[in-house]
Every structure is written in structure tokens, then in C-alpha cells.
Write a protein that holds these residues in place. Structure first.
Motif, short mmCIF file in Angstrom:
data_model
loop_
_atom_site.label_atom_id
_atom_site.label_comp_id
_atom_site.label_asym_id
_atom_site.label_seq_id
_atom_site.Cartn_x
_atom_site.Cartn_y
_atom_site.Cartn_z
N ARG A 162 -22.34 -45.08 64.48
CA ARG A 162 -23.40 -45.03 63.48
C ARG A 162 -22.94 -44.23 62.27
N ASP A 163 -23.25 -44.71 61.12
CA ASP A 163 -22.91 -44.02 59.89
C ASP A 163 -23.61 -42.66 59.85
N GLU A 164 -22.86 -41.61 59.50
CA GLU A 164 -23.42 -40.25 59.52
C GLU A 164 -24.59 -40.12 58.56
N LYS A 165 -24.48 -40.73 57.40
CA LYS A 165 -25.57 -40.65 56.43
C LYS A 165 -26.82 -41.33 56.97
N GLU A 166 -26.65 -42.48 57.58
CA GLU A 166 -27.79 -43.19 58.16
C GLU A 166 -28.44 -42.38 59.28
N GLN A 167 -27.61 -41.74 60.09
CA GLN A 167 -28.12 -40.91 61.18
C GLN A 167 -28.89 -39.71 60.63
N ARG A 168 -28.34 -39.11 59.58
CA ARG A 168 -29.00 -37.97 58.96
C ARG A 168 -30.36 -38.36 58.39
N GLU A 169 -30.41 -39.49 57.70
CA GLU A 169 -31.67 -39.95 57.11
C GLU A 169 -32.71 -40.24 58.19
N PRO B 268 -15.26 -30.24 70.45
CA PRO B 268 -15.70 -28.85 70.58
C PRO B 268 -16.17 -28.55 71.99
N ALA B 269 -16.39 -27.26 72.27
CA ALA B 269 -16.82 -26.82 73.59
C ALA B 269 -18.17 -27.44 73.95
N LYS B 270 -18.38 -27.70 75.24
CA LYS B 270 -19.58 -28.42 75.68
C LYS B 270 -20.87 -27.64 75.46
N TRP B 271 -20.82 -26.30 75.50
CA TRP B 271 -22.06 -25.52 75.49
C TRP B 271 -22.87 -25.71 74.22
N TYR B 272 -22.23 -26.08 73.13
CA TYR B 272 -23.01 -26.28 71.90
C TYR B 272 -22.86 -27.69 71.34
N GLU B 273 -22.03 -28.50 71.94
CA GLU B 273 -21.76 -29.83 71.40
C GLU B 273 -23.03 -30.65 71.24
N LYS B 274 -23.89 -30.63 72.27
CA LYS B 274 -25.10 -31.46 72.26
C LYS B 274 -26.07 -31.05 71.16
N LEU B 275 -26.16 -29.72 70.93
CA LEU B 275 -27.11 -29.24 69.92
C LEU B 275 -26.56 -29.41 68.51
N ALA B 276 -25.30 -29.05 68.35
CA ALA B 276 -24.74 -29.02 67.00
C ALA B 276 -24.51 -30.40 66.43
N ALA B 277 -24.34 -31.39 67.28
CA ALA B 277 -23.97 -32.72 66.80
C ALA B 277 -25.02 -33.35 65.91
N ARG B 278 -26.27 -32.85 65.98
CA ARG B 278 -27.33 -33.51 65.22
C ARG B 278 -27.91 -32.65 64.11
N VAL B 279 -27.21 -31.62 63.71
CA VAL B 279 -27.70 -30.75 62.64
C VAL B 279 -27.08 -31.16 61.31
N PHE B 280 -27.94 -31.35 60.30
CA PHE B 280 -27.46 -31.74 58.97
C PHE B 280 -28.06 -30.78 57.94
N VAL B 281 -27.21 -30.02 57.27
CA VAL B 281 -27.67 -28.94 56.41
C VAL B 281 -28.54 -29.44 55.28
#
Length: 286
Positions: A147-154, A245-258
Motif C-alpha cells: 500500500r502506498d504510504e501516502k494513501e495509508q496515511r490519509e 526494527p525490534a518487535k516491541w515497538y514495530e506494531k505501534l510505530a508502523a502506523r504513526v504519521f507526523v
């Protein structure tokens, strides 16, 4: 003889007034006792909902229950045994003044208004948790393959903004119906203030804070990525063995868009300003 008749008339006029005063004092004491019992019942009803872990929504009939308490108290002043003691305008004015005094006491800070503030805080907590649940749901969604990152962010931005708008309006509606009608457009209008805007602004701050927490996770993501990039440059062989990246934060961080986070924060702040302005216009029309 004329003076005697005049004196008798004055005495007959003053006697019902004195009797009315005594009656109002007695009735007011009984009324306050009974109404305070009703307020305690309403408070226990609130507590029962708040302490129940399976309950998802604060009581929505709070405003109707509070209005009923005030209406029942007000109707006591229209009883025949009270009205029959009134012989003139002075007496009827006394009834209305006493009525208003009792209603203000019941609706004020030592009575229903205190419970109203508890109701607002319960609504704030409820809708704040609902918003956090939306963020958690976004975090739990599987990664979009290709999935396109921009599309996912929107898509995430749309979901957060729709949730923020829905919960802001949900709080506003629930807070409005929690206000006893007598206090918004009845006998007590302008005498007892039932305001929910400060708590609504608190809810908006809560949602902004929850959104900011996702941004802080993004910062961790950037730091780890930077560290891994540096390691990759110095040891290509080791880098090839790494999958991410390490598993402990991968799931959370993957969906954050500043950018989306900052935009949502601005939108929430703007909504708070607009709501406050709209309420001020209602109270003080131009």
C-alpha cells in the motif's frame, strides 16, 4: 366604629399572610428533606453506573431525572393549601420568591449542579476512552502489503478525524441533555449556571494528548531506523540478516504519521474554538 372596622380589615389581611409564612416555612423544610433524598437517589444511580465495569455509557437520563426533581419541588408551591392562604399580590409574590429560593438551592452547587459536574467528567472519560480505542484499533490493523504510504496515511487521518468529530459531537449532545430544562430555559435560567464547555475543552485536550502519544512513538521509530542505517553502513553482512526494527515497538510505530498527527491536533483545537464561539453566540446573540 369606622376605625374599628378598618382595624378588623387590616387584621384579616395580615392574618392570612402570617399563616402563609408559617405554612411556607414548614413546607420548605419538608420539601428540602424530600428533594435531598431524591438527589441522593440520583447520585446512587450515577455511582451504580460508574462502578459497574461492564457499563459502557454514563446514564443519559440524568437531565430528565434532575428536571423531575425540580418540577416536583416547584409544584408543591401550587398546592391548594398554599394558594388558599394567599389573599393578595404580596402573598403571591412571597410564594414565588420562596419557590425560587428553594429551586436555586436544589439546583445549585450543593445539590444537582455537583452531580452535573460528575456527569460531565463521566462523559469526558467515556468519549476519551472511545477515541483511544480507535487509535488502538488502527495500531492493531495488519500492515498494508504494497500500500502506498501516502494513501495509508490519509486513510488513518480520515479515521482519526471522523472519530474525533463523532465523539466531540457525542459529548456535546449528551452534555446538553444532561442540563435540567428548568435551568436552561425555565424559572432558573440565568440563576444557576450549567456550563459544559470547559469539560468539552478538556476532552479535546485528552484527544490531542492521545494523538501526541502516537507521535512520540514515531520519534522512537526514527531513532531506531537511524541506528540501524548506521550499522548497515559499517557492516553490510550483518545488515542483510536483519528484517526490520525490534518487535516491541514495530506494531505501534508502523502506523504513526507526523504530518497527520499535527493536522489532527490543529483540527481538534479549531473545533474547540468554534464550539466555544457558537455557545457564546447562543447565550449572547449579536
Amino acid at each position: 366604629e369606622d376605625m374599628t372596622k378598618s382595624s378588623d380589615l387590616n387584621n384579616r389581611h395580615s392574618t392570612p399572610t402570617d399563616a402563609l409564612k408559617r405554612k411556607l416555612v414548614t413546607m420548605s423544610e419538608e420539601l428540602m428533606f424530600n428533594s435531598e433524598e431524591s438527589i441522593l437517589w440520583l447520585e446512587s444511580k450515577q455511582d451504580e453506573i460508574l462502578l459497574d465495569p461492564d457499563t459502557k455509557m454514563p446514564i443519559l437520563e440524568f437531565g430528565a431525572d434532575a428536571e423531575r426533581i425540580l418540577q416536583e419541588a416547584s409544584q408543591c408551591f401550587d398546592r391548594d393549601d398554599i394558594r388558599d392562604l394567599a389573599v393578595g399580590k404580596v402573598d403571591t409574590d412571597l410564594i414565588e420568591v420562596t419557590r425560587k429560593q428553594i429551586l436555586v438551592r436544589l439546583a445549585g452547587t450543593s445539590g444537582i449542579l455537583r452531580l452535573f459536574h460528575i456527569q460531565l467528567q463521566s462523559l469526558r472519560e467515556y468519549y476519551g476512552q472511545q477515541y483511544e480505542a480507535v487509535l488502538e484499533q488502527l495500531d492493531d490493523e495488519p500492515d498494508g502489503d504494497g500500500r502506498d504510504e501516502k494513501e495509508q496515511r490519509e486513510k488513518e487521518n480520515d479515521s482519526m478525524m471522523e472519530a474525533a468529530e463523532r465523539f466531540t459531537e457525542g459529548f456535546r449532545t449528551a452534555a446538553q441533555i444532561a442540563i435540567p430544562l428548568m435551568c436552561s430555559e425555565g424559572r432558573l435560567e440565568g440563576l444557576v449556571t450549567y456550563a459544559y464547555m470547559p469539560t468539552l475543552e478538556g476532552l479535546i485536550r485528552d484527544m490531542m494528548h492521545a494523538t501526541s502519544s502516537r507521535q512520540s512513538i514515531d520519534d522512537v521509530w526514527d531513532e531506531v531506523n537511524f541506528s540501524e542505517d548506521a550499522e548497515s553502513d559499517t557492516d553490510v553482512g550483518l545488515a542483510k540478516g536483519k528484517k526490520g526494527p525490534a518487535k516491541w515497538y514495530e506494531k505501534l510505530a508502523a502506523r504513526v504519521f507526523v504530518f497527520g498527527v499535527n493536522y489532527l491536533q490543529g483540527w481538534l483545537a479549531l473545533q474547540g474554538i468554534r464550539k466555544a464561539a457558537a455557545d457564546r453566540d447562543k447565550l449572547m446573540p449579536k
